[in-house]
Design an enzyme around this catalytic site. Structure first.
Site, PDB file in Angstrom:
ATOM      1  N   HIS A 469       4.625  99.670  42.509  1.00 29.61           N
ATOM      2  CA  HIS A 469       4.677  98.679  41.433  1.00 29.61           C
ATOM      3  C   HIS A 469       5.818  98.998  40.459  1.00 29.61           C
ATOM      4  O   HIS A 469       6.681  98.165  40.189  1.00 29.61           O
ATOM      5  CB  HIS A 469       3.327  98.654  40.700  1.00 29.61           C
ATOM      6  CG  HIS A 469       3.271  97.709  39.546  1.00 29.61           C
ATOM      7  ND1 HIS A 469       2.650  96.479  39.618  1.00 29.61           N
ATOM      8  CD2 HIS A 469       3.766  97.786  38.285  1.00 29.61           C
ATOM      9  CE1 HIS A 469       2.768  95.862  38.459  1.00 29.61           C
ATOM     10  NE2 HIS A 469       3.437  96.628  37.617  1.00 29.61           N
ATOM     11  N   GLU A 470       5.826 100.227  39.970  1.00 26.68           N
ATOM     12  CA  GLU A 470       6.855 100.589  38.984  1.00 26.68           C
ATOM     13  C   GLU A 470       8.248 100.589  39.608  1.00 26.68           C
ATOM     14  O   GLU A 470       9.232 100.227  38.957  1.00 26.68           O
ATOM     15  CB  GLU A 470       6.543 101.951  38.350  1.00 26.68           C
ATOM     16  CG  GLU A 470       5.225 101.999  37.567  1.00 26.68           C
ATOM     17  CD  GLU A 470       5.083 100.883  36.536  1.00 26.68           C
ATOM     18  OE1 GLU A 470       6.105 100.409  36.006  1.00 26.68           O
ATOM     19  OE2 GLU A 470       3.937 100.475  36.270  1.00 26.68           O
ATOM     20  N   HIS A 473       9.645  97.145  39.467  1.00 29.49           N
ATOM     21  CA  HIS A 473      10.309  96.902  38.180  1.00 29.49           C
ATOM     22  C   HIS A 473      11.689  97.570  38.188  1.00 29.49           C
ATOM     23  O   HIS A 473      12.680  97.008  37.725  1.00 29.49           O
ATOM     24  CB  HIS A 473       9.497  97.501  37.028  1.00 29.49           C
ATOM     25  CG  HIS A 473       8.278  96.711  36.651  1.00 29.49           C
ATOM     26  ND1 HIS A 473       8.322  95.364  36.356  1.00 29.49           N
ATOM     27  CD2 HIS A 473       6.984  97.082  36.504  1.00 29.49           C
ATOM     28  CE1 HIS A 473       7.094  94.952  36.039  1.00 29.49           C
ATOM     29  NE2 HIS A 473       6.263  95.966  36.127  1.00 29.49           N
ATOM     30  N   HIS A 476      14.277  95.662  40.095  1.00 27.00           N
ATOM     31  CA  HIS A 476      14.674  94.477  39.330  1.00 27.00           C
ATOM     32  C   HIS A 476      15.778  94.855  38.344  1.00 27.00           C
ATOM     33  O   HIS A 476      16.765  94.153  38.167  1.00 27.00           O
ATOM     34  CB  HIS A 476      13.440  93.951  38.596  1.00 27.00           C
ATOM     35  CG  HIS A 476      13.517  92.512  38.174  1.00 27.00           C
ATOM     36  ND1 HIS A 476      12.536  91.929  37.426  1.00 27.00           N
ATOM     37  CD2 HIS A 476      14.435  91.542  38.388  1.00 27.00           C
ATOM     38  CE1 HIS A 476      12.857  90.653  37.205  1.00 27.00           C
ATOM     39  NE2 HIS A 476      14.008  90.401  37.770  1.00 27.00           N
TER      40      HIS A 476
HETATM   41 ZN    ZN Z   1       4.164  96.019  35.742  1.00 28.78          ZN
END
Ligand code: ZN
Length: 680
Positions: A469-470, A473, A476
């Protein structure tokens, strides 16, 4: 530069922050120097006749970049080495920056300059990135009330300050109410089912025999999920859902009722002042979802589909409770308890059984492999980069041509004075401005248990999901190709779309094909056994409809509270919640339930008229992953399209346009429903 700043490492022209020499005493003088310099530059722009795009935007971008450069290491050190010195330096810098940002947001002359750009005859022909930047700037000025007359402007600022104080006060009440309550248990039988370490911590001293249970989150959750004593569950439920209210064991002591009324009234007034019909419209002005009506339709549609399945799941739990314990009626304090019993019966899976399959280095190699296959990047470790702790590692991200495009620090292990949880933060933004070219660099922080003498650091599956998940980010941020720092990576991306890449990447933790690349027993090298894998995947959807209904209840309540506020009738908080529950919920709560009084997301945090964002972004992520379900989890065409249309463009165009470009159509809910195990 003042004398004291001559050797200030924060102000040096570094590529990576000079962590080795940074001291808390460097923080405030560096921030003050950049702000003073910024003020002088803005004054210059204010005096310039009518600056064109380059002359206005470039200096403003450079200013934002300098502020960020100097503040980012301060914020980061405060989070990972939280000494009293860094804490104080951080607070002082934050206060100065917030004040300066408010000052800029209300600068009329600056606003007029940006407005002139937006009104120029050739504006429509400017590149989309430039238009997005100017339009966002004009919008944000107006959201700060720059265009109001003096009296209204003062009123608006006053309201904003009051709102921030009310939010802090709301939070304090919730914290105090949580801390104030505890219950003493003297009969050990009442603790049946609770984890041994919790019982041990609760055990009394010589002068106080028995056990004292407090209302902190881990204890509350343990009682609700595992406490066999029904009266104990009821006691905890009552204390939890009446915190900071006019009901329950501490009725009236920390009551948030008046604060909530005031907050809603001020929000409505502020929204009206700057030209919106209500606070929901104001909140959505900066989000991807087009309007409160669209959000409402999205949520109601989901509710209509999820409710029948949620009812069936609740009936199943009621039947289990009857079988196991002869319960005649399933109450709200029974739902999670029997939900866990059902999970145990069905899946026989535990986090501890999975842990040996996820040694840290193997998981990292797997993660980098997934990123490589999907997005064509190669990730290589660089030795000798200075940092804040010996455990920290640094990695370069190389593009398809082998050239570096980004980098990141990895701080993996839990230790004292480090904030808990996992997160991604920006060290530097990608930036190509006159005089400054730099690559994006991220901080990736986790809190895994460090390795033992003879055992490597092992992740739970949950921690693996969090890492992916991190890193989503992080990608991105790092794979952006936008040159303007205020629109690069996650900057300038709508709040309800920011979680798209992160939730998207989680999917590779649930696929056989990807797990086989890294989930191997650290001792034997054996891949994840089939029955463990099946149990893992099946348990992901456990009671999905009930979970979704709960999220929908919160999201609809939040939206309606803000969209339908009427000054003549006040907040109508409990009335609104009652109406939403009547329509949507399947679990019936007692009428003394005061859930809103501790709903910090919307009264204390930044989710007001935005709680729906969780489900919205989850829909985007599930729908985006749908393309890989169709074409194969490692389909490189789909991977490159995601990189180019979503990650690379960052905030340089509206999120809806990016999604359309990637998926070829607007987002649909089918994949989200499937994820939750709900028939479309
Ligand atoms: Zn998040």
């Amino acid at each position: 530069m003042p004398q004291s700043n001559q050797d200030n490492p924060l102000l040096a022209d570094w590529t990576l922050p000079p962590f080795a020499g940074l001291k808390p005493r460097h923080a405030v003088p560096a921030v003050e120097s950049v702000i003073a310099d910024g003020r002088a530059r803005v004054a210059g722009l204010r005096d310039a006749e009518s600056p064109d795009y380059e002359a206005l935007v470039m200096p403003m971008e450079a200013l934002g970049e300098r502020l960020h450069r100097v503040f980012s290491p301060i914020g980061h050190l405060n989070a990972v080495t939280s000494t009293a010195g860094w804490r104080q330096a951080h607070q002082e810098c934050l206060a100065r920056l917030t004040a300066f940002e408010t000052e800029l947001g209300q600068d009329e002359a600056l606003y007029t300059r940006f407005q002139a750009l937006a009104r120029a005859p050739d504006f429509g022909r400017r590149p989309p990135v430039e238009r997005k930047l100017v339009n966002d700037a004009v919008r944000d000025f107006r959201l700060s009330g720059v265009h109001l007359g003096d009296a209204d402007k003062a009123r608006f600022s006053d309201i904003m300050q009051r709102l921030s104080a009310l939010g802090a006060c709301f939070e304090e009440h919730v914290l105090d109410a949580t801390d104030a309550w505890s219950t003493d248990v003297d009969d050990e039988a009442r603790l049946a089912g609770l984890p041994a370490d919790l019982v041990e911590r609760a055990a009394g001293e010589a002068d106080r025999p028995g056990w004292r249970l407090s209302l902190d989150m881990p204890t509350f959750l343990a009682v609700m999920h595992h406490g066999r004593d029904r009266s104990l569950r009821r006691e905890f439920y009552e204390a939890w859902v009446t915190r900071a209210s006019d009901e329950g064991p501490d009725a009236g002591r920390f009551d948030n009722s008046a604060l909530m009324e005031e907050t809603l009234a001020f929000r409505h007034e502020a929204a009206r002042l700057v030209g919106y019909g209500n606070y929901a419209e104001y909140s959505l002005a900066t989000k991807m979802a087009p309007s409160p009506e669209a959000v409402s339709a999205f949520l109601e549609d989901l509710a209509g589909r999820a409710r029948p399945a949620a009812r069936r799941q609740l009936d199943e739990l009621a039947a289990l409770a009857r079988d196991m314990d002869g319960l005649e009626r399933l109450e709200p304090w029974d739902v999670n308890y029997y939900g866990e019993r059902l999970r145990e019966r069905r899946y026989e899976i535990s986090e501890e059984a999975l842990r040996p399959y996820f040694p840290l280095q193997q998981v990292l190699d797997g993660l980098f492999d997934v990123a490589g296959r999907l997005f064509g990047v190669r990730i290589v470790e660089r030795e000798g980069v200075e940092s804040w702790h010996p455990d920290v590692r640094f990695f370069d991200v190389l593009g398809e041509d082998g050239e570096p495009v980004a980098g990141f620090y990895l701080d993996a292990y839990a230790r004292a004075a480090k904030r808990s949880g996992a997160w991604m933060d920006v060290a530097t933004n990608r930036c190509r401005l006159p005089g400054r070219h730099q690559l994006p660099v991220a901080y990736l922080t986790c809190n895994a248990a460090p390795p033992g003498e003879s055992v490597p650091a092992l992740f739970t599956h949950d921690e693996v999901v969090t890492l992916f998940h991190e890193f989503g980010h992080g990608l991105h941020h790092m794979l952006t190709r936008v040159d303007l720092p205020s629109l690069a990576g996650i900057e300038g991306v709508e709040w309800d779309a920011v979680e798209l890449p992160s939730q998207f990447l989680e999917n590779w933790c649930w696929q056989r094909e990807s797990l086989d690349r890294f989930a191997r027993h650290w001792r034997t090298g054996e891949p994840l056994p089939e029955e463990l894998f099946e149990g893992l995947v099946a348990s992901r959807r456990h009671l999905g409809a009930l979970q979704m209904i709960r999220q929908l209840e919160f999201a609809l309540f939040d939206l309606e509270l803000h969209a339908r506020y009427d000054p003549d009738h006040g907040g109508r908080v409990m009335e609104t919640l009652g109406a939403v529950r009547e329509r949507v919920a399947v679990v019936e709560h007692p009428d003394w339930n005061r859930f809103p009084h501790s709903f910090s997301h919307i009264f204390g945090g930044g989710y007001a008229a935005g709680y729906y964002s969780y489900l919205w972004a989850e829909m985007l992520a599930a729908d985006a992953f749908g393309l890989f379900s169709e074409r194969g989890v490692f389909d490189s065409g789909a991977g490159r399209a995601f990189r180019d249309e979503i990650l690379a463009v960052g905030g340089s165009r509206p999120a809806m346009e990016s999604f359309l470009a990637f998926r070829g159509r607007e987002p649909e809910v089918a994949a989200l429903l499937e994820l939750y195990g709900i028939a479309a």
